[in-house]
Design a protein around this motif. Structure first.
Motif, PDB file in Angstrom:
ATOM      1  N   UNK A  64       0.838  -1.203   0.000  1.00  0.00           N
ATOM      2  CA  UNK A  64       0.000   0.000   0.000  1.00  0.00           C
ATOM      3  C   UNK A  64       0.874   1.255   0.000  1.00  0.00           C
ATOM      4  N   UNK A  65       0.367   2.298  -0.633  1.00  0.00           N
ATOM      5  CA  UNK A  65       1.164   3.502  -0.890  1.00  0.00           C
ATOM      6  C   UNK A  65       1.755   4.111   0.381  1.00  0.00           C
ATOM      7  N   UNK A  66       0.968   4.155   1.462  1.00  0.00           N
ATOM      8  CA  UNK A  66       1.452   4.787   2.692  1.00  0.00           C
ATOM      9  C   UNK A  66       2.646   4.037   3.285  1.00  0.00           C
ATOM     10  N   UNK A 110      -6.766  12.607  13.843  1.00  0.00           N
ATOM     11  CA  UNK A 110      -6.748  11.446  12.956  1.00  0.00           C
ATOM     12  C   UNK A 110      -5.633  10.478  13.347  1.00  0.00           C
ATOM     13  N   UNK A 111      -4.455  10.995  13.689  1.00  0.00           N
ATOM     14  CA  UNK A 111      -3.341  10.149  14.104  1.00  0.00           C
ATOM     15  C   UNK A 111      -3.686   9.384  15.374  1.00  0.00           C
ATOM     16  N   UNK A 112      -4.260  10.083  16.334  1.00  0.00           N
ATOM     17  CA  UNK A 112      -4.592   9.459  17.614  1.00  0.00           C
ATOM     18  C   UNK A 112      -5.769   8.492  17.470  1.00  0.00           C
ATOM     19  N   UNK A 113      -6.687   8.812  16.592  1.00  0.00           N
ATOM     20  CA  UNK A 113      -7.820   7.914  16.352  1.00  0.00           C
ATOM     21  C   UNK A 113      -7.337   6.616  15.704  1.00  0.00           C
ATOM     22  N   UNK A 114      -6.383   6.737  14.779  1.00  0.00           N
ATOM     23  CA  UNK A 114      -5.805   5.535  14.170  1.00  0.00           C
ATOM     24  C   UNK A 114      -5.129   4.677  15.238  1.00  0.00           C
ATOM     25  N   UNK A 124       2.403   2.138  15.203  1.00  0.00           N
ATOM     26  CA  UNK A 124       2.463   1.789  13.780  1.00  0.00           C
ATOM     27  C   UNK A 124       1.244   2.335  13.036  1.00  0.00           C
ATOM     28  N   UNK A 125       0.074   2.194  13.643  1.00  0.00           N
ATOM     29  CA  UNK A 125      -1.142   2.740  13.020  1.00  0.00           C
ATOM     30  C   UNK A 125      -1.064   4.262  12.930  1.00  0.00           C
ATOM     31  N   UNK A 126      -0.569   4.902  13.975  1.00  0.00           N
ATOM     32  CA  UNK A 126      -0.410   6.358  13.980  1.00  0.00           C
ATOM     33  C   UNK A 126       0.492   6.799  12.831  1.00  0.00           C
ATOM     34  N   UNK A 127       1.591   6.062  12.633  1.00  0.00           N
ATOM     35  CA  UNK A 127       2.559   6.402  11.597  1.00  0.00           C
ATOM     36  C   UNK A 127       1.945   6.284  10.196  1.00  0.00           C
ATOM     37  N   UNK A 186       1.233   9.309   7.282  1.00  0.00           N
ATOM     38  CA  UNK A 186       1.550   9.304   5.859  1.00  0.00           C
ATOM     39  C   UNK A 186       0.334   9.678   5.024  1.00  0.00           C
ATOM     40  N   UNK A 187      -0.822   9.153   5.417  1.00  0.00           N
ATOM     41  CA  UNK A 187      -2.055   9.467   4.691  1.00  0.00           C
ATOM     42  C   UNK A 187      -2.417  10.942   4.813  1.00  0.00           C
ATOM     43  N   UNK A 188      -1.956  11.579   5.890  1.00  0.00           N
ATOM     44  CA  UNK A 188      -2.237  13.003   6.113  1.00  0.00           C
ATOM     45  C   UNK A 188      -1.195  13.904   5.444  1.00  0.00           C
ATOM     46  N   UNK A 189      -0.235  13.299   4.733  1.00  0.00           N
ATOM     47  CA  UNK A 189       0.814  14.084   4.095  1.00  0.00           C
ATOM     48  C   UNK A 189       1.939  14.460   5.038  1.00  0.00           C
ATOM     49  N   UNK A 190       2.050  13.745   6.150  1.00  0.00           N
ATOM     50  CA  UNK A 190       3.070  14.017   7.158  1.00  0.00           C
ATOM     51  C   UNK A 190       4.096  12.888   7.178  1.00  0.00           C
ATOM     52  N   UNK A 191       5.216  13.144   7.826  1.00  0.00           N
ATOM     53  CA  UNK A 191       6.225  12.118   8.045  1.00  0.00           C
ATOM     54  C   UNK A 191       6.487  11.989   9.546  1.00  0.00           C
TER      55      UNK A 191
END
Length: 200
Positions: free
Chosen positions: A22-24, A47-51, A124-127, A131-136
Motif C-alpha cells: 500500500x502507498x502509505x 486522525x493520528x490518535x484515532x488511528x 504503527x497505526x499512527x505512523x 503518511x495518509x495526512x501528508x506528514x512524516x
C-alpha cells in the motif's frame, strides 16, 4: 511546491519491495529534516490518535497512552530537553512530538503482559495515518526517560517507550553534514529469507 529532481532523494523515498504494498507503507520512512515552519492541525492530530486508538489490542485492554505536544509549547520543550545525543538537534523542528507510553499493569497491580506489543501496534497505526495526512514521522528511543516520568508525573505503571516526531519533511541539506549523509543513504531491509523462519 513541486519536488525537484535534486530534492527527491531526501524528501520522497519509496521502498524497494519485491511485490507492491500500500502507498502509505511504500512511502513511509524516517526523516530527520523537518520543516520548522510547518504545523499540524487539530484534525490531523485527531486522525493520528484515532488511528492509534483503533489498533489491535490484546483482550481489548488498550494499555497504551500518549502525550502530544506541539512545537512552541512548554510540553514540547520539555520533551526535547529529555532527548539524548543528536536527536534534540533535529527533533526541535518537528511540528509535534508524541510520547508513546505502555500501561504495564492496572492500578490494582494486574500485569498487562502485552502492553509493549500493544503500544507498538498503536504507534504503527499512527505512523501510517500520518503518511495518509501528508506528514512524516521519526520514532526515537534515545531519551532520558526519567525526565519524562518526572515532568509528566507518570505513575509507576506507565512506562514511556518511544517518542515520535511528526511533521512535514524538508530537504536533507538543512541538516548537519553527518545527518544529511544518513538522510540520503540507501533504504535497506533484511531479505524475507532471513526473516521468515517457516512458510508453508
Amino acid at each position: 511546491m513541486s519536488i525537484t529532481e535534486s530534492a527527491l532523494p531526501s524528501t520522497a523515498r519509496s521502498a524497494d519491495t519485491i511485490v507492491p504494498i500500500v502507498a502509505e507503507l511504500d512511502a513511509r520512512w524516517s526523516p530527520r529534516s523537518f520543516d520548522p515552519e510547518a504545523t499540524v492541525t487539530d484534525a490531523q492530530l485527531d486522525a493520528l490518535l484515532e488511528a492509534a486508538r483503533w489498533a489491535p489490542s490484546a483482550n481489548n485492554f488498550q494499555p497504551r497512552r500518549f502525550i502530544v505536544a506541539r512545537r512552541g509549547t512548554h510540553h514540547f520543550d520539555t520533551i526535547v530537553h529529555a532527548l539524548v545525543g543528536f536527536n534534540a538537534a533535529w527533533a526541535v523542528n518537528a511540528s509535534a512530538l508524541v510520547v508513546g507510553i505502555a500501561e504495564t499493569s492496572t492500578v490494582e497491580g494486574d500485569l498487562r503482559s502485552y502492553a509493549e506489543y500493544d503500544l507498538g501496534a498503536a504507534v504503527a497505526h499512527l505512523v501510517v495515518q500520518a503518511q495518509a495526512e501528508g506528514l512524516h514521522t521519526h520514532q526515537m528511543a534515545g531519551v532520558e526517560w526519567d525526565q519524562i516520568v518526572a515532568a509528566f508525573d507518570l505513575a509507576e505503571n506507565l512506562k514511556p517507550m518511544t517518542i515520535t516526531a511528526v511533521g512535514v519533511v524538508d530537504t536533507a541539506d538543512k541538516l548537519a553534514e553527518a545527518l544529511a549523509e544518513r538522510e540520503t543513504a540507501p533504504r535497506t531491509r533484511l531479505p524475507l529469507s532471513e526473516l521468515v523462519i517457516a512458510r508453508s
